[in-house]
Design a protein around this motif. Structure first.
Motif, PDB file in Angstrom:
ATOM      1  N   ALA A 186       2.637 126.301  70.948  1.00  0.00           N
ATOM      2  CA  ALA A 186       1.597 125.865  71.885  1.00  0.00           C
ATOM      3  C   ALA A 186       1.857 124.448  72.370  1.00  0.00           C
ATOM      4  CB  ALA A 186       0.228 125.934  71.210  1.00  0.00           C
ATOM      5  N   TYR A 238      -3.399 136.790  79.361  1.00  0.00           N
ATOM      6  CA  TYR A 238      -3.816 135.410  79.132  1.00  0.00           C
ATOM      7  C   TYR A 238      -4.533 134.849  80.352  1.00  0.00           C
ATOM      8  CZ  TYR A 238      -2.312 133.870  74.536  1.00  0.00           C
ATOM      9  OH  TYR A 238      -2.238 133.662  73.189  1.00  0.00           O
ATOM     10  N   VAL A 265       3.261 132.151  70.694  1.00  0.00           N
ATOM     11  CA  VAL A 265       2.262 131.357  71.406  1.00  0.00           C
ATOM     12  C   VAL A 265       1.626 130.334  70.468  1.00  0.00           C
ATOM     13  CG1 VAL A 265       0.029 131.445  72.564  1.00  0.00           C
ATOM     14  CG2 VAL A 265       1.792 133.109  73.153  1.00  0.00           C
ATOM     15  N   THR A 287       5.140 128.502  76.239  1.00  0.00           N
ATOM     16  CA  THR A 287       4.217 129.631  76.318  1.00  0.00           C
ATOM     17  C   THR A 287       4.328 130.370  77.642  1.00  0.00           C
ATOM     18  OG1 THR A 287       2.679 128.559  74.792  1.00  0.00           O
ATOM     19  CG2 THR A 287       1.805 130.323  76.174  1.00  0.00           C
ATOM     20  N   GLU A 290       2.885 125.000  82.568  1.00  0.00           N
ATOM     21  CA  GLU A 290       2.193 125.740  81.506  1.00  0.00           C
ATOM     22  C   GLU A 290       0.767 126.102  81.897  1.00  0.00           C
ATOM     23  OE1 GLU A 290       3.219 126.291  77.553  1.00  0.00           O
ATOM     24  OE2 GLU A 290       4.431 126.963  79.248  1.00  0.00           O
TER      25      GLU A 290
END
Length: 529
Positions: free
Chosen positions: A463, A488, A459, A468, A75
């Motif tokens: 989270a 992002y 998202v 994500t 992530e």
């Protein structure tokens, strides 16, 4: 009461048939007088023990770098979640290589359990052909193995794209699978496995079997697989049927999605079973990794932490969003030096009798902040509340299950599929998710605007749940438009001055080096060649 899975043996046959098949027995002419896959799995009940071992891989298993923790490290590629330990740090800086230990461990765990699933499915077919008793249990166990095989393949293809695909147990190094056209083969197999599993698996289980895959788990994962494959019509039809027939509704309190009290119930569709009290080896190490470093040991601290969201990501949430309390730790007792909040006596570190100051989220601590003033003990990191358990006496005594599939997956999938296919009401699912969050419903958006809104809602909803990065990746192409993942990553680079340049490598993980070297039929992803 805790789940059956901690009281019986998911590890009864953990590596037995893999080890025997790969390194032994194939050249023996005599009948072995020890336990093998062939002479053990002779009844439906024994086959059930085999599928129990496959479930073990989605939990803590045997590895500190386990199936869910490795994904939490992945992530960090998206930049909204960061950490100081070498793994998270490398990923947030875009330094990922084929010899990465997290990738190697994740790959091994996944294929070990795919191999187990292949063996159970094959043996189930043999038992049925031989007329074994308890045919219904054999069918259910086979369907569970199909679901789990699809689960592991799905969570491989999301990260690695073209992966090796096989439906047969590995007998020797002469039948190693290729990854040519692997993404297409994997998606086809995933959809086939889940469709068949959904026809067999029950809608629920008695208390002794809670935690096993259900029909709803198979259908929820199949919705996600259809989205991954951009089969919008199929995804919409299944999601709509699921919503209408399952009877599931969201918890009013978002935090219940992760609480011990509400595990295996309601909108929590499939989860890894965790209970350190039932078995000291059956915990989850999310708590140790995501808690603040200054949380007292007698309240579940360990004196260190590895992962948290950035302040910029934490501040993306609308202040009125009711998910905040279930997503982030808003305040906690701290071991930072100073008197307690009432000024009665000094803080005593690590003492069970200590009275600690409270630290709370509120932005960056001023350079001239007084460490003895509780009002200035402000933290800026987004500490995760989802699977941490504040107040436990030992960081290993974790009880929270890891939730892999939940109703919000299907609701947001319903909106996405409706929006992309032009079928049905594309606002229904996302507005259900927003309603529970206490946010205003959306309307009047065009297709592109709603697409952006759905991605944003995913998202915020998921989270720090390992969703994500693969979801942003799914909706993005390097250099393409829209490029949610690139946005992002670039925002993280610009906000925090990270020495990193957006590249094609950020959009796929490399095949592990030991797989490329050990399997002549596997080709490395081109971004890493």
């Amino acid at each position: 009461m805790k789940k059956y899975t901690k009281a019986i043996s998911w590890r009864v046959i953990p590596f037995l048939f893999i080890a025997i098949n790969i390194i032994g027995c194939t050249d023996l002419e005599e009948n072995p007088d020890f336990t093998t896959e062939d002479n053990f799995f002779s009844t439906a009940e024994q086959l059930e023990l085999g599928v129990n071992a496959i479930y073990d891989g989605i939990g803590y298993g045997q590895d500190w770098f386990n199936h869910f923790y490795d994904r939490f490290v992945f992530e960090c590629l998206a930049g909204y979640q960061v950490g100081w330990e070498k793994g998270p740090l490398n990923y947030q800086n875009g330094n990922v290589s084929p010899d990465d230990e997290y990738i190697a461990t994740y790959w091994r765990i996944s294929y070990e359990n795919i191999n187990r699933a292949n063996a159970v499915i094959q043996k189930a077919d043999e038992l049925k052909a031989d007329g074994a008793s308890n045919s219904a249990l054999i069918d259910r166990v086979k369907a569970e193995a199909q679901f789990l095989r699809a689960f592991y393949y799905f969570n491989l293809v999301r990260y690695f794209d073209n992966i090796p695909v096989t439906t047969s147990k590995t007998e020797s190094d002469k039948d190693l699978p290729s990854n040519e056209n692997g993404k297409r083969l994997a998606l086809d197999l995933i959809q086939s496995d889940l469709s068949m599993a959904a026809e067999i698996l029950p809608e629920s289980y008695e208390s002794t079997n809670v935690g096993r895959a259900t029909k709803w788990a198979a259908e929820a994962l199949l919705v996600k697989a259809y989205l991954q494959d951009e089969k919008w019509d199929e995804a919409y039809t299944l999601a709509d049927t699921f919503i209408n027939e399952s009877g599931l509704v969201l918890f009013d309190d978002f935090a219940d999605t992760f609480s011990v009290e509400r595990e295996n119930s309601g909108p929590r569709i499939f989860e890894a079973q965790v209970s350190a009290s039932a078995n000291s080896a059956e915990n989850q190490n999310y708590h140790q990794h995501f808690i603040p470093g200054d949380l007292p040991n007698d309240l579940g601290g360990v004196g260190w932490h590895w992962l948290n969201s950035t302040q910029a990501f934490r501040e993306k949430y609308d202040p009125a969003d009711k998910r905040i309390a279930g997503t982030f730790i808003e305040e906690y007792e701290t071991t930072r030096v100073g008197p307690n909040s009432e000024g009665a006596r000094p803080v005593v570190k690590w003492s069970a009798e200590a009275s600690y100051n409270l630290s709370r989220f509120g932005g960056m601590v001023a350079a001239d902040a007084d460490p003895n003033n509780p009002d200035e003990l402000i933290f800026s990191n987004g500490w995760s509340a989802k699977y941490t358990e504040m107040g436990i006496s030992n960081a290993n005594l974790t009880e929270k299950n890891i939730v892999y599939l939940r109703l919000a997956d299907v609701l947001l999938g319903h909106s996405e599929a409706a929006n992309e296919s032009g079928t049905g009401d594309p606002f229904y699912g996302i507005n259900e998710v927003r309603r529970r969050a206490g946010l205003d419903p959306l309307d009047g958006l065009n297709k592109e605007q709603l697409r952006d809104a759905i991605v944003n809602e995913r998202v915020l909803e998921f989270a720090m749940e390992c969703e994500t990065y693969p979801e942003l990746k799914r909706k993005s192409t390097f250099g393409g438009s829209p490029d949610y993942l690139g946005e992002y990553i670039q925002e993280f680079i610009d906000m925090y001055g990270v020495d990193r340049t957006l590249s094609a490598k950020d959009y796929v993980l490399p095949i592990p080096l030991n797989e490329v070297l050990g399997n002549p039929n596997v080709t490395q992803n081109p971004q890493y060649q």
